[in-house]
Design a protein around this motif. Structure first.
Motif, short mmCIF file in Angstrom:
data_model
loop_
_atom_site.label_atom_id
_atom_site.label_comp_id
_atom_site.label_asym_id
_atom_site.label_seq_id
_atom_site.Cartn_x
_atom_site.Cartn_y
_atom_site.Cartn_z
N GLY A 10 0.82 -1.20 0.00
CA GLY A 10 0.00 0.00 0.00
C GLY A 10 0.85 1.25 0.00
O GLY A 10 0.56 2.23 -0.71
N THR A 11 1.92 1.24 0.78
CA THR A 11 2.84 2.38 0.81
C THR A 11 3.51 2.57 -0.54
O THR A 11 3.63 3.70 -1.05
CB THR A 11 3.91 2.17 1.90
OG1 THR A 11 3.27 2.06 3.17
CG2 THR A 11 4.89 3.33 1.92
N LEU A 12 3.96 1.47 -1.16
CA LEU A 12 4.61 1.55 -2.48
C LEU A 12 3.68 2.19 -3.50
O LEU A 12 4.08 3.08 -4.26
CB LEU A 12 5.03 0.14 -2.93
CG LEU A 12 5.76 -0.01 -4.26
CD1 LEU A 12 6.65 -1.25 -4.24
CD2 LEU A 12 4.81 -0.11 -5.46
N LEU A 13 2.43 1.75 -3.51
CA LEU A 13 1.48 2.26 -4.50
C LEU A 13 1.17 3.73 -4.27
O LEU A 13 1.15 4.53 -5.22
CB LEU A 13 0.19 1.45 -4.46
CG LEU A 13 0.20 0.06 -5.08
CD1 LEU A 13 -1.20 -0.55 -5.02
CD2 LEU A 13 0.68 0.09 -6.53
N THR A 14 0.88 4.10 -3.04
CA THR A 14 0.48 5.49 -2.77
C THR A 14 1.64 6.45 -3.01
O THR A 14 1.42 7.56 -3.52
CB THR A 14 -0.04 5.64 -1.33
OG1 THR A 14 0.92 5.11 -0.41
CG2 THR A 14 -1.35 4.91 -1.15
N GLN A 15 2.86 6.06 -2.70
CA GLN A 15 4.01 6.92 -2.96
C GLN A 15 4.26 7.08 -4.45
O GLN A 15 4.67 8.15 -4.91
CB GLN A 15 5.25 6.36 -2.27
CG GLN A 15 5.23 6.49 -0.75
CD GLN A 15 6.46 5.94 -0.09
OE1 GLN A 15 7.28 5.24 -0.72
NE2 GLN A 15 6.64 6.23 1.19
N ALA A 16 3.99 6.04 -5.22
CA ALA A 16 4.26 6.08 -6.66
C ALA A 16 3.13 6.73 -7.45
O ALA A 16 3.38 7.44 -8.43
CB ALA A 16 4.51 4.66 -7.19
N TYR A 17 1.86 6.49 -7.04
CA TYR A 17 0.74 6.89 -7.88
C TYR A 17 -0.30 7.76 -7.18
O TYR A 17 -1.23 8.23 -7.83
CB TYR A 17 0.04 5.63 -8.42
CG TYR A 17 0.97 4.72 -9.17
CD1 TYR A 17 1.36 5.01 -10.47
CD2 TYR A 17 1.48 3.56 -8.57
CE1 TYR A 17 2.23 4.18 -11.16
CE2 TYR A 17 2.35 2.72 -9.25
CZ TYR A 17 2.72 3.04 -10.55
OH TYR A 17 3.59 2.21 -11.23
N GLY A 18 -0.17 7.96 -5.89
CA GLY A 18 -1.19 8.69 -5.16
C GLY A 18 -2.29 7.75 -4.68
O GLY A 18 -2.46 6.65 -5.19
N GLN A 19 -3.05 8.20 -3.69
CA GLN A 19 -4.02 7.33 -3.04
C GLN A 19 -5.16 6.93 -3.98
O GLN A 19 -5.63 5.78 -3.95
CB GLN A 19 -4.59 8.00 -1.80
CG GLN A 19 -5.46 7.09 -0.95
CD GLN A 19 -5.71 7.64 0.44
OE1 GLN A 19 -5.09 8.63 0.83
NE2 GLN A 19 -6.59 7.01 1.19
N GLU A 20 -5.62 7.85 -4.83
CA GLU A 20 -6.75 7.54 -5.71
C GLU A 20 -6.38 6.45 -6.71
O GLU A 20 -7.13 5.47 -6.89
CB GLU A 20 -7.21 8.80 -6.44
CG GLU A 20 -8.43 8.56 -7.33
CD GLU A 20 -8.92 9.85 -7.99
OE1 GLU A 20 -9.79 9.75 -8.88
OE2 GLU A 20 -8.42 10.94 -7.63
N LYS A 21 -5.25 6.59 -7.39
CA LYS A 21 -4.84 5.58 -8.36
C LYS A 21 -4.48 4.26 -7.67
O LYS A 21 -4.75 3.19 -8.20
CB LYS A 21 -3.65 6.08 -9.18
CG LYS A 21 -4.03 7.15 -10.19
CD LYS A 21 -2.83 7.54 -11.05
CE LYS A 21 -3.22 8.58 -12.09
NZ LYS A 21 -2.05 8.98 -12.93
#
Length: 449
Positions: free
Chosen positions: A186-197
């Motif tokens: 979850g951290t990897l995704l939000t840091q890379a793409y933002g919470q919505e994406k």
């Protein structure tokens, strides 16, 4: 290259109970082998333990030739059911875990991991699969009774799963996507793409993926024959299988092969390669190799694993395509002549394939991402040495991590003054669609001498 068959519906279960409904007549306790569907649940529980406790690949465990012996002992239909249960349980593992916290009065004992696995595979059937609630609960209770570690928990299993059945709709809909994955991801995704994406990615990964096919020619005709539809790049997509994969029209004749649409994009980035010498590195099982050969390239397929390369050879034979092969560490390979183009589909964390391979989220972590990014950088440094001046290198992987993508490429270009980064246009590969993500980029090697 040829994916496992799509999971069928579970169908009916032959349930043997102690007491006939309405009669109160006591029936003999059935033997384990007499309870239809029980073996599937027992195997699913064991394989889930292997994935989450020992970080074992689900593909390896469910391989029809070399997988877990208890899995291979099942009939083909039962194997498909096990795959369906495990895929669903892993895709929704975070949601089930959150529900269990609400349903249990106190945390389970530390040594009750087998009980957790049983609850996870059973909840997956109740909430998401087409399995009658009473069947899933009955079989889970029987599995607990027949396991010495779980016998004392049979009543708890019954009570908790009844709560899952009662609140199934709420569990399906009332959850946040970021709660349905390990915190590191979850951290990897939000840091890379933002919470919505990040949320959109996780909502898609919780759905079973379609089956994509790359066809030799005439995609519209094959889509009609196979009951699918054609994507913008020519891939044929099937929503479901009408028969086992190997029995579908065109399989034996080599008219198509299984390949996710995103996985087909890197080879398309090569452009016009007819008559060119092309090296496909880390090539097995050969989907991209087949694309390159079909486009008219003179292909040399390279892979570290001799056994995987042999599988590639068998796939090429079915597809009536001719390629050369070399088995070994590509970093030690010294071909007699440089290539016009090189495709490096590098080993990676595979986080872009979590929809088809949901076990990845539970068998890998951020340390794997960092380690594999280093491996990819090393392989790319060697790959560029195999291409002639002015030639093209296409680098790809199936990771969502920028550490394995944009950051890696930027550092590579900084290290190599004789390499130019070429843009990738939308028209170069068509539309991938959701379900499988590839990082792909083109590099051009210049002669600095």
């Amino acid at each position: 290259m040829d994916a496992d068959q799509k999971q069928p519906q579970t169908g009916r279960f032959r349930l043997l109970k102690k007491t006939e409904a309405g009669h109160g007549k006591h029936q003999p306790e059935p033997e384990q082998s007499d309870i239809a569907g029980l073996a599937c649940r027992q195997v699913a529980m064991r394989l889930l333990a292997a994935v989450v406790e020992r970080k074992t690949s689900l593909d390896g465990l469910t391989d029809n030739d070399h997988g877990h012996p208890q899995y291979r002992a099942l009939a083909p239909r039962d194997r498909a059911l096990v795959r369906a249960i495990l895929g669903t349980a892993l895709r929704n593992r975070g949601v089930v875990s959150a529900a269990l916290k609400r349903f249990l009065d106190r945390p389970l004992p530390e040594n009750a991991r087998a009980l957790l696995h049983l609850l996870h595979i059973s909840a997956a059937q109740i909430v998401w699969l087409d399995v009658p609630d009473h069947a899933a609960i009955y079989l889970a209770v029987e599995a607990a009774k027949q396991d010495p570690r779980l016998k004392r928990f049979a009543g708890l299993v019954n009570a908790v799963l009844r709560r899952f059945a009662k609140q199934a709709e709420r569990i399906r809909t009332d959850n946040q996507p970021l709660d349905n994955c390990p915190p590191w991801f979850g951290t990897l995704l939000t840091q890379a793409y933002g919470q919505e994406k990040a949320g959109a990615i996780l909502r898609i990964q919780a759905q079973e993926p379609p089956l994509d096919l790359t066809v030799r020619s005439e995609p519209e005709i094959w889509a009609q024959k196979l009951g699918g539809h054609v994507l913008p790049n020519g891939t044929v997509r099937l929503a479901e299988l009408s028969a086992p994969l190997t029995e579908l029209p065109g399989f034996a004749e080599g008219e198509w092969w299984v390949q996710d649409v995103a996985a087909s994009l890197p080879a398309r980035l090569m452009g016009q390669i007819a008559g060119q010498r092309v090296a496909d590195l880390c090539a097995a099982p050969g989907g991209k190799t087949a694309q390159l050969a079909l486009a008219g390239a003179k292909v040399t397929a390279v892979d570290l694993s001799a056994s995987r390369l042999q599988r590639l050879v068998l796939n090429m034979a079915r597809l009536h395509l001719s390629v050369e092969t070399w088995a070994g560490d590509m970093r030690k390979w010294q071909p007699e002549q440089l290539f016009d183009a090189v495709l490096l589909d590098a080993p990676c964390s595979s986080t872009g394939t979590i929809r088809r391979h949901p076990d990845i989220l539970w068998t890998k972590d951020e340390a794997d991402v960092q380690k594999l990014a280093g491996v990819q950088a090393d392989l790319l440094d060697h790959a560029v040495r195999l291409v002639r001046p002015g030639g093209t290198v296409v680098f790809s992987n199936c990771s969502l991590s920028r550490q394995e993508g944009e950051e890696l490429i930027r550092a590579f270009v900084d290290r190599h003054a004789n390499v130019q980064l070429l843009p990738v246009q939308a028209a170069d590969g068509g539309t991938a669609g959701p379900g499988h993500a590839d990082h792909a980029g083109r590099l051009c090697a210049h002669d600095t001498g």
